[in-house]
Design an enzyme around this catalytic site. Structure first.
Site, short mmCIF file in Angstrom:
data_model
loop_
_atom_site.label_atom_id
_atom_site.label_comp_id
_atom_site.label_asym_id
_atom_site.label_seq_id
_atom_site.Cartn_x
_atom_site.Cartn_y
_atom_site.Cartn_z
N GLU B 31 0.75 -1.22 0.06
CA GLU B 31 0.05 -0.01 -0.06
C GLU B 31 0.76 1.23 -0.01
OE1 GLU B 31 -3.34 0.82 -0.04
OE2 GLU B 31 -2.52 2.79 -0.18
N SER B 45 -19.85 7.50 -2.00
CA SER B 45 -21.29 7.61 -1.33
C SER B 45 -21.45 6.64 -0.24
CB SER B 45 -22.53 7.62 -2.38
OG SER B 45 -22.05 8.16 -3.56
N ALA B 46 -21.00 5.63 0.03
CA ALA B 46 -21.00 4.76 0.83
C ALA B 46 -22.40 3.94 0.74
CB ALA B 46 -20.77 5.35 2.22
N HIS B 49 -25.50 -0.29 -3.45
CA HIS B 49 -26.63 -0.21 -4.32
C HIS B 49 -27.38 -1.67 -4.33
CE1 HIS B 49 -25.38 3.90 -5.64
NE2 HIS B 49 -24.27 3.20 -5.57
N VAL B 172 4.68 0.79 -5.44
CA VAL B 172 5.39 -0.07 -6.54
C VAL B 172 5.63 0.87 -7.64
CG1 VAL B 172 4.71 -1.90 -8.22
CG2 VAL B 172 3.82 -2.15 -5.83
N SER B 337 -18.35 3.05 -9.02
CA SER B 337 -19.54 2.50 -8.13
C SER B 337 -20.08 1.42 -9.28
CB SER B 337 -20.74 3.74 -8.46
OG SER B 337 -21.92 3.33 -7.76
N CYS B 399 -13.64 13.32 22.24
CA CYS B 399 -14.25 13.74 20.96
C CYS B 399 -15.73 14.26 21.48
CB CYS B 399 -14.37 13.18 20.00
SG CYS B 399 -15.50 13.59 18.55
N CYS B 401 -17.86 15.96 20.06
CA CYS B 401 -19.19 16.14 19.08
C CYS B 401 -19.64 14.52 18.92
CB CYS B 401 -18.83 16.63 17.73
SG CYS B 401 -18.30 18.34 17.88
N CYS B 436 -17.64 19.86 14.96
CA CYS B 436 -16.53 20.87 15.09
C CYS B 436 -15.28 20.44 14.33
CB CYS B 436 -16.28 21.29 16.59
SG CYS B 436 -15.02 19.91 17.36
#
Lengths: 422, 487
Positions: B31, B45-46, B49, B172, B337, B399, B401, B436
């Site tokens: 990676e 968009s996560a 479908h 790579v 997608s 955190c 929030c 935030c």
């Protein structure tokens, strides 16, 4: 489960002043819940001077100002918990909090004072296009890093937004050896105090570019530069006015938002203009026995006014607990109406029975006015017409209402505050 | 020499690694970034479908429907958040109805279950904030939403638990075909592999072209998104699409699995493979097009915007096959997608190609499940208190929030393939992902990272590489200043 007469959410300037005044008003059972490691809130990172001119008639730094109140808290033996996050408050004032030592616990409060302060608007709120590299900080986060953690966020800086923290940080970063290349402000006027523009920008030859905004952020990993452009009257960038600044840091001082997640969760009504609770003359919210003060109520410029407001909230909460607040005898409230040029008022309604002798009525104007009048109308009758050489959104305005004056008008329905021009 | 080297650890590479880790083989993932899920997989968009968009018979259609069907059991096995919420494709003109019906027919041909054309009233009944002039919609109950980071990280962690090695910041640069297998030249030396899986996302063409004479060009399509505060999260309860066009599925409006509202993407072709910058025009387009489908969008509640690149292949389909002129080199590219939805099936298909070619034997000790980072909000008060007594860090909220505790952050750092940067923490725990945007918690998270990783705070990065958060130690920390008090 433990119970307290008054539980104060937040141990910053508002919470501290509210606690001191509630105690002095005869309440013994008070608890302050603070999420940070020490009392004092944001003051601890405001190491510049200029605090306390109204309250103490001397010029203090933020931590010194906080210390005056913290030592009072200790003298008065007011209980507080640090590193404690309030997770929820029920409409019945059951407070759920968590910390390392006690885990999750509940407390029953007779009265609650909301004093959570505010947070900074992030980049996303402005939808600034560009990459999302390291080196973009809100001004307050940078201030914490420099003044409390002892680290430097960057060396070449552009600041967007001329709110007070942005101005203060322009000077602070300069003193730390960074080069502040420009402060850009979307509006044609600064959102900060005049004295901060003079002392933090002018004195260091840092240009303030009014009617400018950031239209692009470059740098994939760390900020490499930003493009500023002039904006038109609608705040839209004007093509052809772009100017590129190399920098490794972009600080944002683009507005503060009262932190009312807990208030909203318990069902307190909020004012869409201030994003703070709607309150009456007692700084009591739409929920009986729940009070609000400081930046959680509306964003202030000067901590002195936060302390003054919070002290009033403490007195009113004490009166509520002791049942000496006029209670049901309050009757119908006089409504405060925002007239021309006035964005909001705090409070939004007044029960004369709940009023102290003098009630500070605070508000902000919607733009810069020169040689205008602040006018107050009792129904149709103008009762105040005060000349202001200059009034700007960055400086909170105040008029003081006397209880006597309201008592003389028993049929009064509505009070209007407006700006009148010549 | 490794049996298999997988290039890339987005959802495709991680899914392939996880599926291949069922077999007896030495596998390594290379990676180029410092973490998994740093490319297309992190900015999309996560959406899981339903599978009605792709042409019948295409790999996209087949793998989408299969991936969608597998998502529930995979989410259970690997403990990542997924919910079947359903989706609606809105039609605004009577004259477009045939197109909507064609979409429905295509979906049925693809094997999508439960598709139904809804009337205007039924549509508004389901989604009261859908644009009032909607005239019909296609309802797909099997569509869902997922946490893309959660999915990607879960796949990688499970692969790692089953013996797959991961080498980060290992890019790579070239590949040579040898008599047996391949040599992969990287910034960290040469890796040898009998077989190579190319799951390099937007760089899939570059990697492919290193070994194959049959050149491929992937077009990067940039998609800008706006993410709204959780307060706006209930504005719609299903994923809302316009009718698709030739550039894709259009700008959608959807709740996210964590309760925010997401709008996007645009589809802007670019040759810049690192061009994940949003533009004014792009963001304006998102707001405008989202506003076409959904009424009263609270656009003032935007908390962040971002852009992702999707790799579009010329045939408009995924390419999952052995390169014709490079035996042993398996492409897994052009995964745009519905890549997220398809990834369980993409992993399976890639592994299957190699299983057959290599005659891979199953392990007897494959671990099929993985536990995610414990979310204390799912515990009762008593359970939570027991946890805090045992590990007080769970009582220290960092955190504000998203209400994320130090305990969760420590877990994110110390688990296999743990977080090394602020973004790594954010994607694993959500600390810094709230309203935030890290204003309060970033300094605290930096401090925890430095302490736990044993590094200088100046070396803490946002996302590895040169993304240092700090420029230096300031000269005068205020703690050392004598008070100036006058008393």
């Amino acid at each position: 489960m433990k119970s307290y007469d008054i539980v104060i959410i937040g141990g910053g300037p508002a919470g501290l002043a509210a606690a001191v005044s509630a105690k002095k008003s005869g309440i013994e059972s008070i608890l302050i819940l603070e999420r940070d490691r020490e009392l004092g809130g944001i003051l601890n990172q405001c190491i510049h001077n200029g605090f306390g001119l109204h309250t103490f008639r001397e010029e203090l730094t933020g931590p010194e100002y906080a210390e005056r109140f913290i030592s009072r808290i200790k003298e008065l033996e007011i209980e507080y918990r640090l590193n404690t996050m309030v997770m929820n408050i029920s409409p019945g004032k059951l407070v759920t909090a968590v910390n390392r030592e006690e885990g999750m616990f509940e407390l029953q409060a007779e009265a609650v004072i909301l004093a959570m302060g505010c947070r900074e608007r992030p980049r996303g709120a402005l939808n600034i296009p560009g990459y999302r590299p390291a080196g973009i900080y809100s001004a307050g986060t940078a201030q914490r890093l420099v003044n409390m953690e002892g680290v430097l966020p960057g060396r070449e800086v552009v600041i967007l937004g001329s709110g007070d923290i942005g101005l203060i940080m322009a000077r602070r970063m300069t003193l730390e050896g960074a080069e502040v290349k420009a402060v850009a402000e979307l509006m044609p006027y600064s959102g900060g105090l005049k004295r901060n523009i003079v002392q933090c920008l002018d004195d260091y030859d840092i240009p303030l570019k009014l009617s400018h905004t950031v239209v692009d952020i470059r740098g994939k990993e760390r900020v490499e530069g930003v493009t500023l452009a002039e904006v038109d009257g609608q705040g839209k960038p004007i093509p052809g006015t772009e100017e590129y600044y190399t920098c490794d840091t972009l600080l944002l001082s683009v507005g503060l938002v009262p932190e009312n997640e807990l208030s909203r969760g318990m069902g307190v009504e909020l004012n869409p203009v201030t994003s703070g609770p709607k309150v009456n003359e007692s700084l009591e919210t739409s929920l009986e026995g729940v009070f609000a003060c400081g930046n959680v109520l509306h964003v202030h410029d000067l901590v002195d006014f936060v302390s003054e407001e919070a002290a009033a909230a403490g007195r009113h909460a004490a009166a509520y607990v002791k049942n000496t607040d006029g209670g049901k005898a309050k009757g119908t409230a006089v409504k405060l109406r925002t007239g021309a040029g006035v964005r909001y008022t705090v409070p939004e309604s007044i029960h004369t029975a709940g009023m102290e002798d003098v009630l500070p009525l605070r508000f902000r104007v919607d733009r810069v006015y020169k040689n205008c009048y602040v006018s107050v109308y009792f129904d149709e009758e103008r009762v105040l017409h005060r000349k202001r050489r200059i009034a700007a959104p960055g400086e909170m305005e105040e008029v003081r209402l006397e209880r006597e004056a309201l008592l003389r008008c028993p049929d009064l329905k509505q009070i209007t505050v407006k700006i009148e021009e010549e | 020499m490794y049996d298999i080297v997988i290039i890339g650890s987005g959802v495709s590479g991680a899914a392939a690694a996880r599926e291949l880790s069922r077999y007896q083989a030495d596998i390594c993932v290379l990676e180029k970034e410092e973490d998994v899920c740093c490319g297309t997989s992190k900015a999309n968009s996560a959406i899981v479908h339903a599978g009605y968009d792709a042409a019948a018979g295409s790999l996209k259609a087949k793998l989408n429907v299969r991936g969608n069907a597998k998502m529930e059991s995979l989410a259970r096995e690997l403990d990542f958040p997924f919910r079947r919420t359903g989706s609606l494709v809105l039609c605004f003109e009577e004259s477009d109805l045939p197109e909507l019906e064609a979409l429905c027919d295509r979906g049925r041909a693809n094997g999508v279950k439960g598709l139904r054309i809804l009337t205007r009233e039924e549509t508004l009944d389901m989604e009261p904030n859908a644009a009032e002039d909607v005239c019909a919609s296609l309802y797909a109950p099997s569509a869902g939403i997922v946490c893309p980071f959660g999915l990607n990280i879960a796949l990688a962690e499970n692969a790692c638990a089953n013996g797959v090695e991961f080498k980060f910041q290992t890019e790579v640069k070239d590949i040579k075909k040898m008599e047996e297998g391949f040599e992969l030249y990287t910034n960290h030396g040469i890796f040898e592999a009998r077989y190579v899986v190319n799951a390099a996302g937007i760089y899939g063409d570059v990697i492919h072209n290193m070994v194959s004479g049959k050149k491929i060009h992937l077009t990067a399509r940039r998609g800008d998104y706006c993410l709204l505060d959780k307060e706006a999260g209930n504005h719609v309860t299903r994923t809302i699409f316009p009718l698709p066009d030739k550039m894709g599925k259009g700008v959608l409006v959807t709740p996210t699995i964590h309760g925010n509202l997401l709008m996007g993407p645009t589809a802007i072709e670019t040759e810049e493979k690192e061009g994940t910058n949003t533009t004014r025009e792009g963001l304006d387009q998102v707001l405008k097009k989202a506003g076409r489908s959904v009424r009263n969008l609270p656009v003032r509640q935007v908390i962040t915007s971002f852009a992702g690149l999707r790799a579009h292949a010329p045939g408009d389909d995924f390419i999952i096959e052995e390169a014709e002129d490079a035996p042993g080199f398996i492409d897994c590219i052009g995964i745009e997608s519905p890549g997220i939805a398809s990834c369980p099936a993409i992993g399976e298909m890639t592994a299957d190609i190699l299983r057959k070619k290599m005659g891979l034997k199953e392990k007897t000790d494959f671990i099929s499940t993985r536990k995610g980072i414990l979310n204390p909000n799912t515990l009762s008060i008593d359970e939570r208190n027991a946890l805090i007594r045992e590990k007080p860090a769970y009582g220290n909220l960092i955190c504000r929030c998203e209400m994320i505790s130090e305990g969760e952050i420590l877990d994110a750092i110390h688990r296999p393939l743990g977080a090394k940067s602020l973004d790594g923490i954010k994607r694993r725990t959500r600390a810094g992902m709230g309203r935030c945007q890290g204003g309060f918690c970033a300094p605290r998270v930096m401090e925890i990272l430095a302490r736990e990783l044993g590094t200088d705070i100046r070396d803490i990065t946002k996302s590895g590489g040169a993304s240092r958060m700090l420029a230096g130690i300031s000269q005068i920390p205020h703690r050392n200043i004598e008070p100036l008090g006058k008393e």
